[in-house]
Design an enzyme around this catalytic site. Structure first.
Site, short mmCIF file in Angstrom:
data_model
loop_
_atom_site.label_atom_id
_atom_site.label_comp_id
_atom_site.label_asym_id
_atom_site.label_seq_id
_atom_site.Cartn_x
_atom_site.Cartn_y
_atom_site.Cartn_z
N ASP A 1 0.83 -1.21 0.00
CA ASP A 1 0.00 0.00 0.00
C ASP A 1 0.86 1.26 0.00
O ASP A 1 2.01 1.25 0.45
CB ASP A 1 -0.90 -0.02 1.25
N HIS B 1 2.74 3.57 -8.79
CA HIS B 1 2.59 2.15 -9.13
C HIS B 1 3.83 1.64 -9.87
O HIS B 1 4.29 0.53 -9.64
CB HIS B 1 1.32 1.93 -9.98
N LEU C 1 11.76 -20.17 -4.87
CA LEU C 1 10.83 -19.27 -4.17
C LEU C 1 9.54 -19.26 -4.97
O LEU C 1 9.58 -19.21 -6.20
CB LEU C 1 11.42 -17.84 -4.14
#
Ligand code: FPP
Length: 253
Positions: free
Chosen positions: A30, A47, A141
């Site tokens: 956020d 963004h 991962l």
């Protein structure tokens, strides 16, 4: 400019004691908009900077013992944002899948998508599918991109899938338990979330992994997501190591 993923490839990571290790970490990324606005830039630049932060975080994750990293990139509720912002994030998603996937693949990262992917527009849907297929065999991962994701929507989808089996006589109501529900979630086969990290200071879950975070430790950082880096991640994981997890029971002396 791409950051190197060499740490993955050289295996230059410190082992983390398993008892205090967060195997599965979720991140609510956020603060992109606020980060950009504070700098007098359009929200979209926040963004874009957020993608760089994601790259840094993925690079750092194995060194702090993380096996699965789930990041909230776009929620089922984010469609309500102004169309230009939605379009920008959708384009970023395609760009991410196209530009990053070879590097992630070489680094042994398995990319997965959690959410109503079938309802995504094109070319987003195909690009996500291609990236998921390409990296399916990797095990260094796992990175779950939560896109068009909502925790309640995920539960509804799981209930529907079980209802279809019930109706077809393939499932007996007495067989429904937590494990079975877990097998119908997007996160099937993955461990529950050990820790949820939220950046930019808000203290809420925002419909993120509601079932899987039942016993998650929560860590809120004031850092806006575009500024987040491996050091911040390590600090969050250190905090995890100091938590006393009881899962509703008592700690043994
Ligand atoms: C929250 O910040 C962030 C989002 C809704 C989008 C997250 C997207 C990224 C981090 C880019 C990486 C994702 C892709 C597509 C690979 P906000 O806009 O809610 O910030 P604010 O709370 O300050 O307004």
């Amino acid at each position: 400019m791409a950051l190197s993923l060499s740490k993955f490839m050289t295996g230059n990571t410190q082992p983390v004691p398993s008892a205090k290790r967060a195997r599965h970490v979720g991140i609510i990324m956020d603060g992109n908009g606020r980060w950009a606005t504070r700098r007098g830039m359009p929200r979209s630049m926040g963004h874009r900077a957020g993608v760089e932060a994601l790259r840094r975080t993925i690079e750092a994750a194995p060194s702090v013992g993380i096996e699965v990293l789930t990041v909230f990139a776009f929620s089922t509720e984010n469609w309500k944002r102004p169309k230009p912002e939605v379009d920008f994030i959708m384009n970023l998603l395609v760009e991410y899948c196209r530009r990053e996937i070879d590097k992630l693949n070489e680094a042994g990262v398995r990319l997965n998508a959690l959410g109503r992917i079938d309802e995504m527009p094109e070319p987003q849907r195909s690009e996500i599918r291609r990236a998921v297929e390409l990296t399916a065999g990797n095990d260094r991962l796992t990175v779950n991109l939560a896109v068009n994701y909502g925790g309640r929507a995920e539960l509804v989808d799981a209930f529907k899938a079980m209802a279809v089996k019930l109706q077809a006589g393939e499932l007996d109501p007495s067989a429904i338990d937590e494990a079975l529900l877990g097998e119908h979630l997007y996160t099937k086969g993955l461990p529950d979330i050990d820790m949820v990290i939220r950046t930019a200071g808000e203290m809420r879950l925002s419909n993120f992994l509601l079932w899987q975070s039942s016993y998650s430790e929560i860590y809120v950082s004031d850092i806006a997501w575009p500024d987040f880096n491996g050091e911040h991640l390590a600090r969050a994981l250190e905090s995890f190591g100091r938590r006393e997890r009881r899962f509703g029971g008592l700690v043994e002396e």
